[in-house]
Design an enzyme around this catalytic site. Structure first.
Site, PDB file in Angstrom:
ATOM      1  N   THR A  83       0.836  -1.504   0.208  1.00 51.17           N
ATOM      2  CA  THR A  83      -0.177   0.325  -0.359  1.00 51.17           C
ATOM      3  C   THR A  83       0.701   1.211  -0.065  1.00 51.17           C
ATOM      4  O   THR A  83       2.005   1.211  -0.277  1.00 51.17           O
ATOM      5  CB  THR A  83      -1.301   0.251   1.068  1.00 51.17           C
ATOM      6  N   SER A 127       2.067   4.724  -7.625  1.00 53.70           N
ATOM      7  CA  SER A 127       1.385   3.891  -8.611  1.00 53.70           C
ATOM      8  C   SER A 127       2.300   3.844  -9.981  1.00 53.70           C
ATOM      9  O   SER A 127       2.435   2.857 -10.157  1.00 53.70           O
ATOM     10  CB  SER A 127       0.142   4.138  -8.848  1.00 53.70           C
ATOM     11  N   CYS A 138       5.619   1.807  -7.216  1.00 52.50           N
ATOM     12  CA  CYS A 138       5.523   0.789  -6.687  1.00 52.50           C
ATOM     13  C   CYS A 138       4.193  -0.288  -7.641  1.00 52.50           C
ATOM     14  O   CYS A 138       3.341  -0.379  -7.382  1.00 52.50           O
ATOM     15  CB  CYS A 138       4.895   0.801  -5.390  1.00 52.50           C
ATOM     16  N   THR A 185       1.276  -0.690  -5.363  1.00 49.90           N
ATOM     17  CA  THR A 185       0.025   0.571  -5.280  1.00 49.90           C
ATOM     18  C   THR A 185      -0.597   0.838  -6.911  1.00 49.90           C
ATOM     19  O   THR A 185      -0.055   0.785  -7.532  1.00 49.90           O
ATOM     20  CB  THR A 185       1.364   1.522  -4.620  1.00 49.90           C
TER      21      THR A 185
END
Length: 189
Positions: free
Chosen positions: A12, A172, A175, A178
């Site tokens: 996350t 995003s 990663c 994410t």
């Protein structure tokens, strides 16, 4: 590195940005189990204490909900005193054998302070009003700092929502844990 390392949270990105008396916390919606995406629209941001506190978590979901419940109890015991409630939670976290094994981190904010509660039970107040946790946290943190610096130096008109959305988009794209399904909660002055 093991996914069970309590100081490295996977799966996350949570970002908190404070400007004046306003604060926003943004989180992505991806839930991963190992290398598989289990859910893309999870809500990792929660309001507590009659909506006067917002918080986001990284780490094991069940552990985070345990911490949410404990923090809410501390906020009821110490209304309007977020720092004290978080310090009391951290004391319990360090003392209690069960709590010490929880694998979660939290960012907690109210109208006056933003705090990171680490997996080791530390309470940290971030510098510059920007904080991030989770696997994409450093990417979002870097992007948010750069955007805030550009806004201030060039007198650009960027809202907290814009900065949070853009910084989370950067995370995003880098990663794999994410996604770009961003959920935000804001407290305005």
């Amino acid at each position: 590195m093991s996914h069970r390392d309590s100081y490295t949270m996977y799966g996350t990105t949570i970002l908190c940005i404070r400007q004046g008396g306003s604060v926003i916390i943004a989180g992505d919606g991806q839930v991963s189990m190992g290398s598989a995406i289990m859910k893309t629209s999870a809500k990792k941001i929660k309001r507590l204490a009659g909506d006067s506190v917002i918080t986001g978590f990284a780490g094991a979901t069940a552990d985070a909900f345990t911490l949410f419940e404990r923090l809410e109890a501390k906020l009821e015991k110490h209304p309007g005193q977020l720092m004290r409630a978080c310090v009391e939670l951290a004391k319990d976290w360090r003392r209690d054998k069960y709590l010490r094994r929880l694998e979660a981190m939290m960012i907690v904010a109210d109208k006056s302070v933003s705090l990171i509660i680490s997996g080791g039970g530390d309470v940290l107040e971030p510098e510059n009003g920007i904080a991030a946790i989770g696997s994409g946290g450093n990417f979002a943190l870097s992007a948010a700092r750069a955007l805030c610096a550009a806004r201030d130096e060039l007198s650009l008109d960027m809202t907290l929502e814009y900065i949070a959305t853009a910084a989370m988009a950067v995370a995003s794209e880098i990663c794999v844990y994410t996604n770009n399904n961003i959920i935000m909660e804001k407290i305005e002055e």
